[in-house]
Design an enzyme around this catalytic site. Structure first.
Site, PDB file in Angstrom:
ATOM      1  N   TRP A 144      -9.233   8.499   0.185  1.00  0.00           N
ATOM      2  CA  TRP A 144      -9.616   7.681   1.341  1.00  0.00           C
ATOM      3  C   TRP A 144     -11.042   7.175   1.182  1.00  0.00           C
ATOM      4  O   TRP A 144     -11.925   7.905   0.710  1.00  0.00           O
ATOM      5  CB  TRP A 144      -9.515   8.489   2.641  1.00  0.00           C
ATOM      6  CG  TRP A 144      -8.104   8.783   3.026  1.00  0.00           C
ATOM      7  CD1 TRP A 144      -7.490   9.999   3.037  1.00  0.00           C
ATOM      8  CD2 TRP A 144      -7.117   7.839   3.466  1.00  0.00           C
ATOM      9  NE1 TRP A 144      -6.191   9.871   3.440  1.00  0.00           N
ATOM     10  CE2 TRP A 144      -5.931   8.565   3.716  1.00  0.00           C
ATOM     11  CE3 TRP A 144      -7.111   6.462   3.662  1.00  0.00           C
ATOM     12  CZ2 TRP A 144      -4.756   7.944   4.157  1.00  0.00           C
ATOM     13  CZ3 TRP A 144      -5.941   5.849   4.103  1.00  0.00           C
ATOM     14  CH2 TRP A 144      -4.791   6.586   4.343  1.00  0.00           C
ATOM     15  N   TRP A 185       0.826  -1.208   0.000  1.00  0.00           N
ATOM     16  CA  TRP A 185       0.000   0.000   0.000  1.00  0.00           C
ATOM     17  C   TRP A 185       0.860   1.257   0.000  1.00  0.00           C
ATOM     18  O   TRP A 185       1.890   1.301   0.684  1.00  0.00           O
ATOM     19  CB  TRP A 185      -0.860  -0.015   1.257  1.00  0.00           C
ATOM     20  CG  TRP A 185      -1.487   1.290   1.616  1.00  0.00           C
ATOM     21  CD1 TRP A 185      -0.907   2.313   2.316  1.00  0.00           C
ATOM     22  CD2 TRP A 185      -2.816   1.722   1.317  1.00  0.00           C
ATOM     23  NE1 TRP A 185      -1.802   3.355   2.458  1.00  0.00           N
ATOM     24  CE2 TRP A 185      -2.977   3.014   1.860  1.00  0.00           C
ATOM     25  CE3 TRP A 185      -3.895   1.126   0.634  1.00  0.00           C
ATOM     26  CZ2 TRP A 185      -4.167   3.733   1.750  1.00  0.00           C
ATOM     27  CZ3 TRP A 185      -5.073   1.846   0.532  1.00  0.00           C
ATOM     28  CH2 TRP A 185      -5.204   3.138   1.084  1.00  0.00           C
ATOM     29  N   ASN A 189       0.216   5.727   0.370  1.00  0.00           N
ATOM     30  CA  ASN A 189      -0.613   6.931   0.280  1.00  0.00           C
ATOM     31  C   ASN A 189       0.278   8.163   0.162  1.00  0.00           C
ATOM     32  O   ASN A 189       1.088   8.231  -0.772  1.00  0.00           O
ATOM     33  CB  ASN A 189      -1.718   6.998   1.351  1.00  0.00           C
ATOM     34  CG  ASN A 189      -1.304   6.877   2.794  1.00  0.00           C
ATOM     35  OD1 ASN A 189      -0.963   5.790   3.244  1.00  0.00           O
ATOM     36  ND2 ASN A 189      -1.360   7.945   3.552  1.00  0.00           N
ATOM     37  N   ASP A 190       0.158   9.138   1.018  1.00  0.00           N
ATOM     38  CA  ASP A 190       0.746  10.466   0.779  1.00  0.00           C
ATOM     39  C   ASP A 190       2.197  10.490   0.274  1.00  0.00           C
ATOM     40  O   ASP A 190       3.047   9.776   0.806  1.00  0.00           O
ATOM     41  CB  ASP A 190       0.791  11.298   2.064  1.00  0.00           C
ATOM     42  CG  ASP A 190      -0.479  11.273   2.859  1.00  0.00           C
ATOM     43  OD1 ASP A 190      -1.458  10.676   2.415  1.00  0.00           O
ATOM     44  OD2 ASP A 190      -0.459  11.855   3.956  1.00  0.00           O
ATOM     45  N   PHE A 195       4.256   8.631  10.230  1.00  0.00           N
ATOM     46  CA  PHE A 195       3.268   9.326   9.404  1.00  0.00           C
ATOM     47  C   PHE A 195       3.952  10.385   8.538  1.00  0.00           C
ATOM     48  O   PHE A 195       5.166  10.564   8.571  1.00  0.00           O
ATOM     49  CB  PHE A 195       2.187   9.942  10.292  1.00  0.00           C
ATOM     50  CG  PHE A 195       1.069   8.993  10.665  1.00  0.00           C
ATOM     51  CD1 PHE A 195       1.236   7.611  10.599  1.00  0.00           C
ATOM     52  CD2 PHE A 195      -0.162   9.479  11.095  1.00  0.00           C
ATOM     53  CE1 PHE A 195       0.200   6.744  10.937  1.00  0.00           C
ATOM     54  CE2 PHE A 195      -1.201   8.623  11.432  1.00  0.00           C
ATOM     55  CZ  PHE A 195      -1.029   7.257  11.355  1.00  0.00           C
ATOM     56  N   ARG A 216      -0.027  16.746  13.126  1.00  0.00           N
ATOM     57  CA  ARG A 216       0.790  15.912  12.243  1.00  0.00           C
ATOM     58  C   ARG A 216       1.154  16.577  10.921  1.00  0.00           C
ATOM     59  O   ARG A 216       0.658  17.608  10.558  1.00  0.00           O
ATOM     60  CB  ARG A 216       0.066  14.589  11.962  1.00  0.00           C
ATOM     61  CG  ARG A 216      -1.297  14.717  11.299  1.00  0.00           C
ATOM     62  CD  ARG A 216      -1.868  13.311  11.053  1.00  0.00           C
ATOM     63  NE  ARG A 216      -3.212  13.333  10.509  1.00  0.00           N
ATOM     64  CZ  ARG A 216      -4.323  13.319  11.236  1.00  0.00           C
ATOM     65  NH1 ARG A 216      -4.248  13.277  12.548  1.00  0.00           N
ATOM     66  NH2 ARG A 216      -5.510  13.356  10.653  1.00  0.00           N
ATOM     67  N   ASP A 217       2.020  15.869  10.202  1.00  0.00           N
ATOM     68  CA  ASP A 217       2.418  16.162   8.818  1.00  0.00           C
ATOM     69  C   ASP A 217       3.270  17.432   8.696  1.00  0.00           C
ATOM     70  O   ASP A 217       2.925  18.376   7.962  1.00  0.00           O
ATOM     71  CB  ASP A 217       1.183  16.269   7.901  1.00  0.00           C
ATOM     72  CG  ASP A 217       0.233  15.084   8.048  1.00  0.00           C
ATOM     73  OD1 ASP A 217       0.691  14.020   8.497  1.00  0.00           O
ATOM     74  OD2 ASP A 217      -0.962  15.227   7.717  1.00  0.00           O
ATOM     75  N   TRP A 230      -3.868  -0.072   4.195  1.00  0.00           N
ATOM     76  CA  TRP A 230      -3.202   0.796   5.155  1.00  0.00           C
ATOM     77  C   TRP A 230      -2.847  -0.003   6.406  1.00  0.00           C
ATOM     78  O   TRP A 230      -3.631  -0.827   6.864  1.00  0.00           O
ATOM     79  CB  TRP A 230      -4.120   1.976   5.500  1.00  0.00           C
ATOM     80  CG  TRP A 230      -3.419   3.082   6.221  1.00  0.00           C
ATOM     81  CD1 TRP A 230      -2.740   4.116   5.665  1.00  0.00           C
ATOM     82  CD2 TRP A 230      -3.337   3.262   7.642  1.00  0.00           C
ATOM     83  NE1 TRP A 230      -2.228   4.926   6.654  1.00  0.00           N
ATOM     84  CE2 TRP A 230      -2.579   4.433   7.868  1.00  0.00           C
ATOM     85  CE3 TRP A 230      -3.812   2.545   8.742  1.00  0.00           C
ATOM     86  CZ2 TRP A 230      -2.301   4.915   9.153  1.00  0.00           C
ATOM     87  CZ3 TRP A 230      -3.530   3.013  10.021  1.00  0.00           C
ATOM     88  CH2 TRP A 230      -2.780   4.189  10.215  1.00  0.00           C
TER      89      TRP A 230
END
Ligand code: FRU
Length: 467
Positions: free
Chosen positions: A285, A17, A19-20, A79, A147-148, A44
């Site tokens: 998502w 998997w 994602n970002d 993350f 986050r991020d 995920w």
């Protein structure tokens, strides 16, 4: 690995998997792109950072996994985050996710952490992690959604923007400052939803293009406005002016980054040619991904897009490097359209540029990936001034329609479409708007047709297979 739906010229994970996009940066001659990654299953799970490098943003080579969740402060996942070069070393700053109770989707804490490399491949987590801990969350901000981090440098100082919310249902961005990437001080709330922009903001990014400052971020559960923001989660850019002293961003308005179905959590990098390049996760998502069943992978990145400001207007264009992958060429000129006309060309990996003169037509457009009852329909209504992307008959996977308003220019519509096996990105009127989607047609659905209800003219169509 089953080859069906694997993309030809877009970055995917090697397996499992993704994602970002994370840590997008140029370092020692390569573009580096990291990404949220669960390497064991196409779903995920505790996040790792996958890693790929490229010299031209199109052809990527995989590198070993850069970060794995193996410390007390990131045991639930490494993350999203970003990268910056300092003293010749590549620094990653990312969110350590920790599950703190029985309900993993509610009981968690997040802190910001550093990892450093001198070769851009092997990363060592900083001994003093976390570098931004729970005590540094300001009053009036969520204690868990924190986050991020996206790092940037201004006048010799480092800053990070962080995704957050105010605990009352409004997404916001927090700003921190540091002289050395290790000791961080809270500056303030950089921007915040006034109630209409979603209850939590993820993946913030800050940059300037020309004299204009931009915030780009991904609001969760943003309500639709007219034809915009129809996906579960959205991505916007906000333009305005950042006050370096107070940390506040003075907004002059915002707009969607993309008007399609599958675009989320984009991240930007400035390259050595001065280009501001954005890559997004080309999925959404809670949207069905057919490759999760029976295939060993899920998730892909968009084409890298340059974000530019021309005559005060934001535009997006795929990086020009894609043009060196052009292969076989097909061209049409001056075709009068009325009804449907199949083209004498086909494919599932190509770039296509079309200029339509709207004429008297009620609606006109293109059908791509046509075959066996399948078609993906791109059409324009001159009367409404609206472009429509219809994937209801695209194949397996989720359907739906997305629309966007875009005026004709001198009675003409120009579109540039990138088809790649299970994706389609459409740039309208030289990148004034972009629509991105995953589609999952059968491997035999390769046809292309032009159509017009009433009379219009296909002034020019040029197509290049992408090798
Ligand atoms: C955005 C996001 C980020 C988070 C990451 C987890 O898609 O939810 O906020 O860091 O994905 O994988």
């Amino acid at each position: 690995m089953r080859p069906d739906y694997r993309l030809n010229y877009h970055l995917m994970g090697e397996y499992g998997w993704i994602n970002d996009p994370n840590g997008f940066v140029q370092y020692k001659g390569h573009y580096h792109l990291f990404y949220q990654h669960y390497p064991y299953l196409p779903e995920w799970g505790p996040m790792h950072w996958g890693h790929a490098v490229s010299r031209d943003l199109i052809k990527w080579e995989y590198r070993p996994i850069a970060l794995a969740p193996d410390e007390s402060y990131d045991a639930g996942g490494c993350f999203s985050g970003s990268a910056i070069e300092k003293d010749g070393l590549l620094h990653l700053i990312y969110t350590g996710h920790v599950v703190t109770g029985p309900d993993a989707s509610n009981d968690y804490r997040q802190t910001q952490n550093l990892a450093v490399s001198d070769d851009g491949v092997r990363f060592r987590k900083h001994a003093g992690n976390p570098v931004i801990g729970l005590p540094q969350i300001p009053a009036g901000a969520s204690r868990k959604d924190f986050r991020d981090p996206k790092v940037f440098e201004r006048n010799g100082m480092y800053y990070v923007v962080l995704g957050s919310n105010d605990g009352q249902g409004n997404g916001q961005i927090l700003l921190y400052r540091s002289g050395d990437l290790v000791d961080w001080t809270y500056v303030g709330v950089m921007a915040k939803s006034g109630g209409e922009m979603g209850d939590n903001w993820e993946c913030p990014d800050f940059f300037s293009i020309g004299g204009t400052d931009f915030l780009m971020f991904s609001p969760q559960r943003m309500p639709s406005q007219g034809r915009d923001y129809w996906n579960l989660h959205s991505t916007v850019y906000m333009r305005g002016r950042w006050d370096e002293q107070t940390g506040a961003f003075h907004s002059e308005g915002y707009a969607p980054m993309d008007q399609g179905f599958d675009f989320y959590a984009p991240q930007s990098a400035l390259d050595d040619r001065g280009r501001r390049i954005v890559i997004g996760w080309m999925d959404m998502w809670e949207s069905d991904m057919p490759t999760q069943k029976g295939h060993q992978w899920a998730g892909a990145m968009t084409l890298p897009r340059e974000m530019i400001v021309r005559d005060g207007q934001v535009r997006f264009r795929p990086v020009e490097e894609i043009e060196s992958y052009r292969g076989e060429f097909f061209e049409l000129r001056g075709v009068e359209l009325e009804g449907e006309a199949p083209l004498e060309t086909a494919g599932d990996s190509y770039e296509l540029e079309a200029v339509f003169d709207a004429g008297e037509a009620e609606r006109f457009g293109l059908k791509l990936r046509v075959g066996g009852g399948e078609e993906t329909v791109l059409s324009y209504s001159p009367r409404e001034g609206v472009f429509t992307f219809d994937r209801n008959r695209s194949g397996i996977g989720p359907g739906g329609v997305r629309e966007t308003e875009i005026p004709l220019r001198d009675g003409k519509l120009k579109l540039r479409a990138f088809v790649d096996r299970s994706s389609l990105e459409v740039f309208l009127q030289d990148g004034e708007k972009v629509m991105t989607a995953r589609i999952y047609p059968g491997s035999g659905s390769l046809g292309i047709a032009a159509f017009s209800e009433g009379k219009s003219k296909l002034e020019a169509l040029r197509k290049w297979d992408i090798r």
